[in-house]
Design an enzyme around this catalytic site. Structure first.
Site, mmCIF file in Angstrom:
data_model
loop_
_atom_site.group_PDB
_atom_site.id
_atom_site.type_symbol
_atom_site.label_atom_id
_atom_site.label_comp_id
_atom_site.label_asym_id
_atom_site.label_seq_id
_atom_site.Cartn_x
_atom_site.Cartn_y
_atom_site.Cartn_z
ATOM 1 N N ASP A 18 40.320 41.222 36.156
ATOM 2 C CA ASP A 18 40.923 41.784 37.332
ATOM 3 C C ASP A 18 42.297 40.962 37.697
ATOM 4 O OD1 ASP A 18 41.120 43.182 40.062
ATOM 5 O OD2 ASP A 18 40.487 41.616 41.032
ATOM 6 N N SER A 19 42.994 41.493 38.695
ATOM 7 C CA SER A 19 44.238 40.621 38.989
ATOM 8 C C SER A 19 43.919 39.268 39.382
ATOM 9 C CB SER A 19 44.964 41.450 39.956
ATOM 10 O OG SER A 19 44.455 41.524 41.295
ATOM 11 N N TYR A 50 48.428 43.586 41.785
ATOM 12 C CA TYR A 50 48.835 44.581 40.932
ATOM 13 C C TYR A 50 49.050 45.770 41.726
ATOM 14 C CZ TYR A 50 46.487 42.857 36.432
ATOM 15 O OH TYR A 50 46.248 41.816 35.629
ATOM 16 N N GLY A 51 48.466 46.056 42.948
ATOM 17 C CA GLY A 51 48.644 47.215 43.587
ATOM 18 C C GLY A 51 50.159 47.660 44.022
ATOM 19 N N CYS A 81 38.702 46.427 38.143
ATOM 20 C CA CYS A 81 40.052 46.444 38.859
ATOM 21 C C CYS A 81 40.125 48.088 39.143
ATOM 22 C CB CYS A 81 41.066 45.865 38.106
ATOM 23 S SG CYS A 81 42.660 46.164 38.801
ATOM 24 N N CYS A 191 39.034 49.069 45.863
ATOM 25 C CA CYS A 191 39.740 48.089 45.257
ATOM 26 C C CYS A 191 38.707 46.823 45.402
ATOM 27 C CB CYS A 191 40.997 47.556 46.142
ATOM 28 S SG CYS A 191 41.434 46.097 45.897
HETATM 29 N N1 DGL Z 1 41.280 44.294 42.376
HETATM 30 C C1 DGL Z 1 42.088 45.205 42.200
HETATM 31 C C2 DGL Z 1 41.937 46.509 42.387
HETATM 32 O O1 DGL Z 1 40.618 46.961 42.415
HETATM 33 C C3 DGL Z 1 43.426 44.893 42.045
HETATM 34 C C4 DGL Z 1 44.257 44.734 43.401
HETATM 35 C C5 DGL Z 1 45.478 44.191 43.288
HETATM 36 O O2 DGL Z 1 46.037 43.198 42.615
HETATM 37 O O3 DGL Z 1 46.491 44.781 43.953
HETATM 38 O O4 DGL Z 1 42.595 47.419 42.594
#
Ligand code: DGL
Length: 268
Positions: A18-19, A50-51, A81, A191
């Protein structure tokens, strides 16, 4: 595959990525139901969140992560993620010798058949823009109405532990109000960071409104490993290793809410 190769493969670790700390919401459930698997968790804190990134950036982050797991000789990688599952999985899925489990595609069939007709989805901007939640769920049940809400800022609340700041509470309430306008039967936390916000969200709505796909996802992985005869059959409790691309201390502290990390995460 000869028996020895298969037996050795069964003993290889499983990667989780995950991020940041969000994937621990999946990791914790998996450890609970498959405690004898060896596991390696990677949190890409350097590139979090990441989003809000572009598709090419997210694909690049995922390739880096999967290359790391290639060196670790894993039998499978769990995309804990939603953002990489929705935006990048399709591009990389055939490039690696291990199984890749994307959270959305692995849970969609179960989510589609829970018996609810109106589903709300909270997720990152990138996940919502991809449209993958809707398309995956509708593959299995075309009658479901789906309402989505991107939640920029929520991941930062979790990573930085700013749960009690008035701005955080307001941001949670605002996005929730927007989705509740559609009167969904249930809301999917799309998320893996968002289950960490349960205490905040449930200030304004009932806990029974929320669905955490991690529950179904962990069961799906377990069953698939068993079906493929790739589950670790040793009696011992499996090992856990944690790696991050930045801020190991922050990861340990923020992650504590979901999982007690014994050793310090390794910075790579
Ligand atoms: N926890 C991740 C997800 O399920 C990434 C969230 C992010 O880094 O923006 O989308």
């Amino acid at each position: 595959m000869n028996t020895l190769v298969q037996k050795n493969k069964k003993n290889l670790p499983i990667g989780f990525c995950d991020s940041g700390v969000g994937g621990l919401s999946v990791f914790a459930k998996f450890r609970n139901i498959m405690p004898n698997e060896d596991t390696i968790y990677y949190g890409d804190l350097k590139n979090n969140p990441y989003g809000s990134k572009s598709k090419d950036e997210i694909i690049g982050y995922l390739r880096n992560t999967l290359n790391f797991f290639l060196d670790k000789n894993v039998k499978a990688v769990v995309l804990a993620c939603n953002t990489t599952s929705s935006v990048a999985y399709e591009y990389v899925k055939d490039e690696y010798p291990f199984i890749i489990y994307p959270i959305i595609q692995s849970s969609a069939k179960i989510l589609a058949n829970l018996g609810f007709n109106k589903l709300g989805i909270f997720a990152t901007k990138a996940t919502i823009q991809s449209g993958v939640y809707e398309s995956e769920i509708k593959k299995y049940n075309n009658n479901i109405e789906i309402y989505t809400k991107a939640c920029p800022g929520w991941v930062e609340i979790v990573e930085n532990q700013t749960f009690s700041k008035p701005e955080s509470i307001e941001l949670v309430k605002n996005y929730l109000d927007e989705l509740l306008k559609y009167k969904p039967d249930k809301i999917i936390l799309g998320c893996t960071h968002y289950p960490f916000l349960t205490n905040l969200i449930t200030k304004f709505t009932d806990k029974s409104m929320l669905i955490d796909p991690a529950d179904y996802f962990a069961e799906f992985i377990k069953q698939d490993l068993i079906d493929k005869n790739l589950n670790n059959s040793s009696e011992k409790t499996g090992k856990e290793e944690f790696y991050v691309s930045a801020n190991p201390e922050q990861f340990k502290v923020s992650g504590e809410l979901f999982y007690k990390i014994k050793d310090n995460p390794v910075l790579i």
